[in-house]
Every structure is written in structure tokens, then in C-alpha cells.
Design a protein around this motif. Structure first.
Motif, PDB file in Angstrom:
ATOM      1  N   ASP A  30      51.791  31.333  89.581  1.00  0.00           N
ATOM      2  CA  ASP A  30      51.981  32.436  90.531  1.00  0.00           C
ATOM      3  C   ASP A  30      53.238  32.231  91.381  1.00  0.00           C
ATOM      4  N   VAL A  31      53.575  30.967  91.676  1.00  0.00           N
ATOM      5  CA  VAL A  31      54.818  30.699  92.408  1.00  0.00           C
ATOM      6  C   VAL A  31      56.011  30.996  91.495  1.00  0.00           C
ATOM      7  N   ILE A  32      55.901  30.628  90.218  1.00  0.00           N
ATOM      8  CA  ILE A  32      56.971  30.932  89.256  1.00  0.00           C
ATOM      9  C   ILE A  32      57.182  32.454  89.164  1.00  0.00           C
ATOM     10  N   ASP A  33      56.096  33.220  89.179  1.00  0.00           N
ATOM     11  CA  ASP A  33      56.218  34.690  89.134  1.00  0.00           C
ATOM     12  C   ASP A  33      57.076  35.206  90.283  1.00  0.00           C
ATOM     13  N   ARG A  34      56.793  34.711  91.491  1.00  0.00           N
ATOM     14  CA  ARG A  34      57.555  35.169  92.660  1.00  0.00           C
ATOM     15  C   ARG A  34      59.013  34.729  92.547  1.00  0.00           C
ATOM     16  N   PHE A  35      59.197  33.515  92.044  1.00  0.00           N
ATOM     17  CA  PHE A  35      60.557  32.972  91.898  1.00  0.00           C
ATOM     18  C   PHE A  35      61.365  33.827  90.910  1.00  0.00           C
ATOM     19  N   GLU A  36      60.726  34.198  89.808  1.00  0.00           N
ATOM     20  CA  GLU A  36      61.439  35.018  88.813  1.00  0.00           C
ATOM     21  C   GLU A  36      61.804  36.383  89.390  1.00  0.00           C
ATOM     22  N   ALA A  37      60.946  36.898  90.260  1.00  0.00           N
ATOM     23  CA  ALA A  37      61.258  38.189  90.901  1.00  0.00           C
ATOM     24  C   ALA A  37      62.520  38.052  91.775  1.00  0.00           C
ATOM     25  N   VAL A  38      62.661  36.901  92.468  1.00  0.00           N
ATOM     26  CA  VAL A  38      63.863  36.668  93.288  1.00  0.00           C
ATOM     27  C   VAL A  38      65.092  36.539  92.383  1.00  0.00           C
ATOM     28  N   VAL A  39      64.929  35.849  91.266  1.00  0.00           N
ATOM     29  CA  VAL A  39      66.052  35.694  90.331  1.00  0.00           C
ATOM     30  C   VAL A  39      66.513  37.078  89.854  1.00  0.00           C
ATOM     31  N   ASP A  40      65.558  37.958  89.527  1.00  0.00           N
ATOM     32  CA  ASP A  40      65.917  39.326  89.103  1.00  0.00           C
ATOM     33  C   ASP A  40      66.658  40.066  90.215  1.00  0.00           C
ATOM     34  N   LEU A  41      66.180  39.865  91.439  1.00  0.00           N
ATOM     35  CA  LEU A  41      66.817  40.506  92.590  1.00  0.00           C
ATOM     36  C   LEU A  41      68.275  40.054  92.719  1.00  0.00           C
ATOM     37  N   LEU A  42      68.481  38.744  92.572  1.00  0.00           N
ATOM     38  CA  LEU A  42      69.843  38.207  92.695  1.00  0.00           C
ATOM     39  C   LEU A  42      70.745  38.750  91.587  1.00  0.00           C
ATOM     40  N   LYS A  43      70.201  38.898  90.392  1.00  0.00           N
ATOM     41  CA  LYS A  43      70.997  39.485  89.296  1.00  0.00           C
ATOM     42  C   LYS A  43      71.407  40.909  89.666  1.00  0.00           C
ATOM     43  N   ASP A  44      70.466  41.644  90.287  1.00  0.00           N
ATOM     44  CA  ASP A  44      70.788  43.015  90.725  1.00  0.00           C
ATOM     45  C   ASP A  44      71.915  43.011  91.768  1.00  0.00           C
ATOM     46  N   PHE A  45      71.981  41.939  92.574  1.00  0.00           N
ATOM     47  CA  PHE A  45      73.036  41.840  93.591  1.00  0.00           C
ATOM     48  C   PHE A  45      74.399  41.506  92.980  1.00  0.00           C
ATOM     49  N   GLY A  46      74.404  41.165  91.694  1.00  0.00           N
ATOM     50  CA  GLY A  46      75.668  40.762  91.072  1.00  0.00           C
ATOM     51  C   GLY A  46      75.920  39.271  91.139  1.00  0.00           C
ATOM     52  N   VAL A  47      74.839  38.498  91.402  1.00  0.00           N
ATOM     53  CA  VAL A  47      74.967  37.040  91.420  1.00  0.00           C
ATOM     54  C   VAL A  47      74.850  36.530  89.978  1.00  0.00           C
ATOM     55  N   GLU A  48      75.707  35.556  89.638  1.00  0.00           N
ATOM     56  CA  GLU A  48      75.634  34.974  88.279  1.00  0.00           C
ATOM     57  C   GLU A  48      74.634  33.826  88.287  1.00  0.00           C
ATOM     58  N   ILE A  49      73.611  33.934  87.454  1.00  0.00           N
ATOM     59  CA  ILE A  49      72.571  32.892  87.403  1.00  0.00           C
ATOM     60  C   ILE A  49      72.771  32.032  86.155  1.00  0.00           C
ATOM     61  N   GLN A  50      72.656  30.722  86.324  1.00  0.00           N
ATOM     62  CA  GLN A  50      72.664  29.861  85.142  1.00  0.00           C
ATOM     63  C   GLN A  50      71.692  28.701  85.310  1.00  0.00           C
ATOM     64  N   MET A  51      71.098  28.298  84.181  1.00  0.00           N
ATOM     65  CA  MET A  51      70.177  27.153  84.212  1.00  0.00           C
ATOM     66  C   MET A  51      71.012  25.870  84.216  1.00  0.00           C
ATOM     67  N   LEU A  52      70.513  24.847  84.918  1.00  0.00           N
ATOM     68  CA  LEU A  52      71.221  23.568  85.015  1.00  0.00           C
ATOM     69  C   LEU A  52      70.275  22.429  84.646  1.00  0.00           C
ATOM     70  N   ASN A  53      70.867  21.320  84.291  1.00  0.00           N
ATOM     71  CA  ASN A  53      70.071  20.098  84.138  1.00  0.00           C
ATOM     72  C   ASN A  53      70.617  19.036  85.082  1.00  0.00           C
ATOM     73  N   ILE A  54      69.725  18.460  85.866  1.00  0.00           N
ATOM     74  CA  ILE A  54      70.078  17.323  86.738  1.00  0.00           C
ATOM     75  C   ILE A  54      69.136  16.197  86.270  1.00  0.00           C
ATOM     76  N   PRO A  55      69.501  15.460  85.227  1.00  0.00           N
ATOM     77  CA  PRO A  55      68.541  14.555  84.575  1.00  0.00           C
ATOM     78  C   PRO A  55      67.910  13.524  85.509  1.00  0.00           C
ATOM     79  N   SER A  56      68.702  13.004  86.479  1.00  0.00           N
ATOM     80  CA  SER A  56      68.170  11.938  87.334  1.00  0.00           C
ATOM     81  C   SER A  56      67.131  12.435  88.340  1.00  0.00           C
ATOM     82  N   LEU A  57      66.894  13.754  88.390  1.00  0.00           N
ATOM     83  CA  LEU A  57      65.826  14.247  89.279  1.00  0.00           C
ATOM     84  C   LEU A  57      64.477  13.634  88.931  1.00  0.00           C
ATOM     85  N   THR A  58      64.313  13.195  87.701  1.00  0.00           N
ATOM     86  CA  THR A  58      63.026  12.597  87.309  1.00  0.00           C
ATOM     87  C   THR A  58      62.757  11.289  88.061  1.00  0.00           C
TER      88      THR A  58
END
Lengths: 503, 95
Positions: A274-302
């Protein structure tokens, strides 16, 4: 609308236009506190007499045509690990139960210097060690959205005080997420500034290479304004940076089109659907604003949890050595000096603080220092380098602020590791010395109750302006829903208290 | 992995309440077991980060007397004082 229901910006507009006095603001604030504090337990100490003197002084200056500052008449609550001269500073611990601070922290003198009114000291996990306020020696703070749940921690008292409408702004401290996680659990905003931006002089040290002080408020704009007052070089904090001529409010409404925003995949691991659902809605909103979204990997976060739970307890075991019963705080009677140290500390500290001191003592002991502490410090460098690479591709990063909405009181307190793992999303920001905002992104339905969940916006060191700008653009798009549900929750709290009094 | 929890507590100058001993020992076992992952990480070439800043306040300041609180202010908070001294029990090594 009553004054206590207003944001800091709305209150300041009314005071500066002389439509209401600072004293009327304070009256409304204390009226609200008396109405809901018995249910919430957000405060360890209320400072009404001193606050009234301060409000009278602000009004008198306004009457004389003087300028009391850009926070004139604004009630502010202070986490009880920050010194306010003449007030108790317990750090949520029995060991400091009767200690009165002899001086103001730099953040306090800066807020008061701009006309803010300090109304009281808020509850926290003991020495800021915890994620729920359950380790406080002064009882748990309740989440205003659901009184059977925690408000998060360690700045849970500050978060609950803002969410319940008792104050428009509160200060928190953030060593591993202690501003952002409670902000997320209570549906408010909280800013963890870049390490070194806000002075820690007069703030009880927990883990000195990670500790920061920041504002918590109902809106992004309110947090930006409080940061304007708090930030800046202070020679009394050896980690303080010089940042001249920066305003966090100005330019906050600039458009965000064209910004590059990354999502570290590792920060989505274990986040509830359910938190992911809300997060994806924000991501869609940002795309509508013209923000460029990209997935990243920060391997040492583990490795972040392991790094944090070596470095923070190691630094804490050193910082808390000062509580020994000699110069201040609780002293246990004993025959010898060594016995007095051990007995004062054993009886003064609570279980979680003792646990962390012992973890740190072990990690720093002969034979273990290289294996654990130095190794964690090297892994920290790897994490910092990974973030630098990530920020080579994007302007900001975003993630949920917490993996889930507020959990129940008592649900995790007996399982420290599970509580620690819950901080996975916020901890890396402290380890890497970055800045981050936690702000409401919507609601999660848990057992028929709407519980807020937060978005984390992460910025490069000292790039609070861009973080706040993105947060402000999101807030403007969703604030109607947030404020409507916040208003409903707050009215419910007041009504519940009225019903209790009638019974 | 095992821990001499009483020795660690002695090193930390903490008289460990008996009711915490087993719990904290188990928590340490669980936590340091979780650290195995970090112990296996390849950290070749990374220097340790102990501090986040090269801060301005670590630079030299002009050598001038600045206002500060009087010793009396701090003595007021002390559990036991004699004149301008903190009073403590005798040291354990004394004859």
C-alpha cells in the motif's frame, strides 16, 4: 478556522498584519494543548509562564513599531534533548530527570532571536535511541491518527505535537531517521538538514558524526522558513559549515520541469504494497510535472543497517560516558568512585540505552575495533562514493520515508533488530551526510483507519533548496486531501476528549 | 558467537541490572550475527570515514577572551560540591 488549526505561514501573516496578537496565538495554542495533550503525551515539560512573557514582549515590540523578527509570535515546541535555558532537559532519561539547562542551544537563540515563542519540551526515545518513543522514561507518546499506535521516533513528541495541532512548528534531531520517520508516521513534514548546516551546540550528542537538528511542521514551506532561522555557521559546533546568503523560502515555488530524479531500487525492498501504491502515484505526478525519473542502483545500501548499528552505538558509548553522576544528573550512593559510576549509569539509563552502549563498547574493544568499527567506517566510505556516483546522474533521489505506516504500541519493542531494520530507508542519508525531506504522500488503510505515509526526497549535501522545491511542488498538488484528512483527525481528537470529560 | 556480557558491562562502567542480562546478550548475538554480511564485504581500497567534515570551526580563531558561563552555574547542577570542587566517593584503589 481556529488559530491552532493554521499553518505557521498563516499564523505569521495574521500576526504581522496585526489581525491577531502573539498572545492570542499563544492562548489558542495552550487551549489546544489542554484539550488533547492528556490523550497524546507529546510533552515532557510545558513552559506556559515563560511563553506568555515572550509573547507579551513580541506584542509590545509590534506596538512600538519594532520588528521582532520573521517568526514573530510563532509557537514552537522543542525536543527534550535540546537545551533551553532554565528548562529541564531530560533527554527522556531518568539520569537527567532533574537537570535544568544553564544555557540555550544555538538553534534556540536563533529561533527566539526571530520572535519565536518556546512553549515546551517534547517527548523522545531515551537519548534519541529508538523509533517509537517507547524507550522514553516518561511514557509513550500516542499517534494522533490512532491512539493505539506509536508516533515514530525518536522525535515522536515533536511530530505528534504538530500533527495534533498543538504547535505549528517543532524541532527534532535526526541521527538515523528520527525526524523523517515520525514525520511520516504522523502525516507532517520534517527536514533533516545536511550534516553541518545547523549547529548542534546545546544538543545532547548521540552519534557525533551523524547527529543533525531540523524543523518539523505541517507544510514544506513552514519547514523552509524555520530552517531560514536555524541554519548558519556557529563556531561553537566543530562540525559547522559557513553558508552565507542562502534563503530556503525564496525560490521554493520555482517549477520543477526538467529536474532529474532517481529512485534507488534498494530502498524499495521490503516496503509494504500500500505504501508502494502511494509512492507510484507520486512518481506519476512528477512525470506529469515534466520531471525525468530514472531507476538507480546503490549497491552498498545493503550494508547500511550494519554500518549504522556499529558506528552509532560506538560513538554513543563514547558520548554517554559523560553521564557518570559526578558533575550533573542522577548519582547513586556508593562506597567507591568506580561503584558510583557503575551504579549511577546502571540505574539511570534504560534498557535500550544500555543495549546500545554495550554494542558500542564491544565494537570498540581491543581485538574488535578493526574487525567492526574500522570496517564499518570503510564501508561508510563505499556508501558515500556510491551516492556520489548516483548523484552524478540525477539532481535528487526519492523513496518512501518508511517501509510501512505507524505500527502498534508494544508491537516491536521486544524485537530490537526488527525495529532497527525498519530504519533502513532513512539511515543511509545520515551515513552519507546528505539532506532529506519527509513529507506526506497519502494514506494507507490499516484496520479501517487512514494512516499517513511519507515520501522521502533526498538531496546532495547543502542542496536543501532543490529538495524543498520538489517537495513544495508535490505538496501543492496533494495538500487538499492531506489537509482535509488532517482536519478531520484533529476534530476527532478534540471531540474524543470532550466525550471523556462528559463521562 | 558468545558474549561475556558482564565483562562488556564492566568495560562500559555499567552495573547491568540482572533482569536485562539474558535479553541483551541474545540481542547482541542476533545483531552481530546480522553483521556477517558486512564482514564478508570487499572493502579493498576504501579508507575509513570517521568524520563528515573539514569544518571551518576547526581552523584557528583569534586568541581573544570570549564570554562564557561562570563555574558557579555548573556547580549548581552537581550532586555534591565543596566550595568550587565536585565531591565524589574515594577511589577504589585507595588503601
Amino acid at each position: 478556522m481556529k488559530i491552532w488549526e493554521m499553518t505557521a505561514k498563516e499564523i505569521l501573516d495574521l500576526v504581522s498584519s496585526r489581525d491577531v496578537s502573539a498572545m492570542e496565538v499563544l492562548d489558542s495554542c495552550f487551549e489546544r494543548i489542554s484539550e488533547v495533550e492528556p490523550q497524546i503525551n507529546a510533552f515532557i515539560e510545558l513552559m506556559e509562564p515563560v511563553a506568555r512573557l515572550s509573547a507579551a514582549r513580541v506584542d509590545s515590540m509590534l506596538d512600538d513599531g519594532e520588528n521582532p523578527g520573521f517568526l514573530a509570535g510563532l509557537p514552537v515546541a522543542i525536543k527534550d534533548n535540546i537545551c533551553v535555558k532554565g528548562a529541564p532537559c531530560t533527554c527522556g532519561s531518568k539520569i537527567l530527570e532533574n537537570w535544568i539547562a544553564p544555557y540555550d542551544a544555538t538553534v534556540i537563540s536563533r529561533l527566539v532571536g526571530q520572535g519565536a515563542i518556546i512553549v515546551g519540551k517534547t517527548n523522545l526515545d531515551e537519548f534519541a535511541m529508538g523509533s517509537s518513543t517507547e524507550t522514553s522514561a516518561f511514557g509513550v507518546t500516542k499517534n494522533p491518527w490512532d491512539l493505539s499506535r506509536v508516533p515514530g521516533g525518536s522525535s515522536g513528541g515533536s511530530a505528534a505535537a504538530v500533527a495534533a495541532g498543538m504547535v505549528p512548528i517543532a524541532l527534532g534531531t535526526d541521527t538515523g531517521g528520527s525526524i523523517r520517520q515520525p514525520a511520516s508516521f504522523t502525516g507532517i513534514c520534517g527536514l533533516k538538514p545536511t550534516y553541518g548546516l545547523v549547529s548542534r551546540y546545546g544538543v545532547t550528542g548521540f552519534a557525533s558524526s551523524l547527529d543533525t537538528v531540523g524543523p518539523m511542521g505541517e507544510t514544506v514551506w513552514d519547514c523552509a522558513l524555520a530552517l531560514d532561522a536555524m541554519a548558519g555557521f556557529d563556531k561553537l559546533d566543530p562540525a559547522s559549515y559557513e553558508r552565507r546568503g542562502v534563503s530556503y523560502v525564496s525560490g521554493i515555488d520555482r517549477e520543477v520541469r526538467g529536474l532529474k530524479v532517481g529512485i534507488p531500487e534498494e530502498l524499495l525492498d521490503g516496503v509494504s504494497p500500500d505504501v508502494i501504491d502511494r509512492f507510484e502515484a507520486v512518481v506519476d505526478l512528477l512525470k506529469d510535472f515534466g520531471v525525468e525519473i530514472q531507476m538507480l542502483n546503490i549497491p552498498s545500501l545493503t550494508y547500511a543497517i550494519d554500518i549504522y548499528y556499529i558506528i552509532a552505538p560506538a560513538e554513543a558509548s563514547s558520548n554517554l560516558a559523560r553521564f557518570d553522576g559526578v558533575r550533573f544528573g542522577k548519582r547513586a550512593e556508593a562506597e567507591t568512585l568506580d561503584q558510583m559510576y557503575a551504579s549511577s549509569r546502571g540505574s539511570g539509563f534504560g534498557k535500550e540505552v544500555i543495549r546500545r552502549i554495550l554494542i558500542g563498547t564491544y565494537a570498540l574493544s581491543a581485538g574488535n575495533k578493526e574487525k567492526y568499527y574500522v570496517r564499518a567506517a570503510k564501508a561508510r566510505t563505499m556508501l558515500i562514493e556510491d551516492f556520489k556516483k548516483g548523484f552524478g546522474k540525477v539532481d535528487l533521489m526519492i523513496s518512501p520515508a518508511t517501509p510501512y505506516a505507524a505500527f502498534g504500541i508494544g508491537e516491536k519493542i521486544e524485537d530490537p533488530l526488527s525495529m532497527y531494520v525498519g530504519d533502513l530507508i532513512t539511515i543511509p542519508v545520515n551515513l552519507a551526510g546528505l539532506c532529506a525531506l519527509s513529507m506526506p504522500m497519502g494514506f494507507s488503510q490499516v484496520s479501517g483507519t487512514d494512516l499517513p505515509c511519507g515520501l522521502q526526497v533526498i538531496g546532495k549535501p547543502f542542496d536543501e533548496n532543490t529538495v524543498l522545491r520538489l517537495g513544495y511542488s508535490i505538496e501543492r498538488a496533494i495538500e487538499e486531501e492531506i489537509r482535509s484528512k488532517m482536519g478531520h483527525m484533529r476534530r476527532g481528537l478534540g471531540l474524543a476528549r470532550e466525550a471523556e470529560l462528559v463521562d | 558467537m558468545d558474549f561475556d556480557i558482564k565483562k562488556i558491562a564492566r568495560d562500559a562502567s555499567i552495573e547491568l541490572p540482572e533482569e536485562y542480562e539474558e535479553d541483551i546478550k541474545e540481542d547482541l548475538i542476533e545483531l552481530f550475527d546480522h553483521m556477517k554480511h558486512l564482514l564478508e564485504a570487499d572493502l579493498e581500497g576504501f579508507l575509513p570515514t570517521f568524520s563528515m567534515v573539514e569544518a571551518k570551526s576547526l581552523e584557528l580563531f583569534e586568541d581573544i577572551v570570549d564570554a562564557s558561563l561562570s563555574p558557579e552555574v555548573f556547580l549548581e547542577s552537581a550532586p555534591s560540591i565543596y566550595e568550587r570542587y565536585f565531591v565524589v566517593p574515594r577511589g577504589s584503589q585507595e588503601p
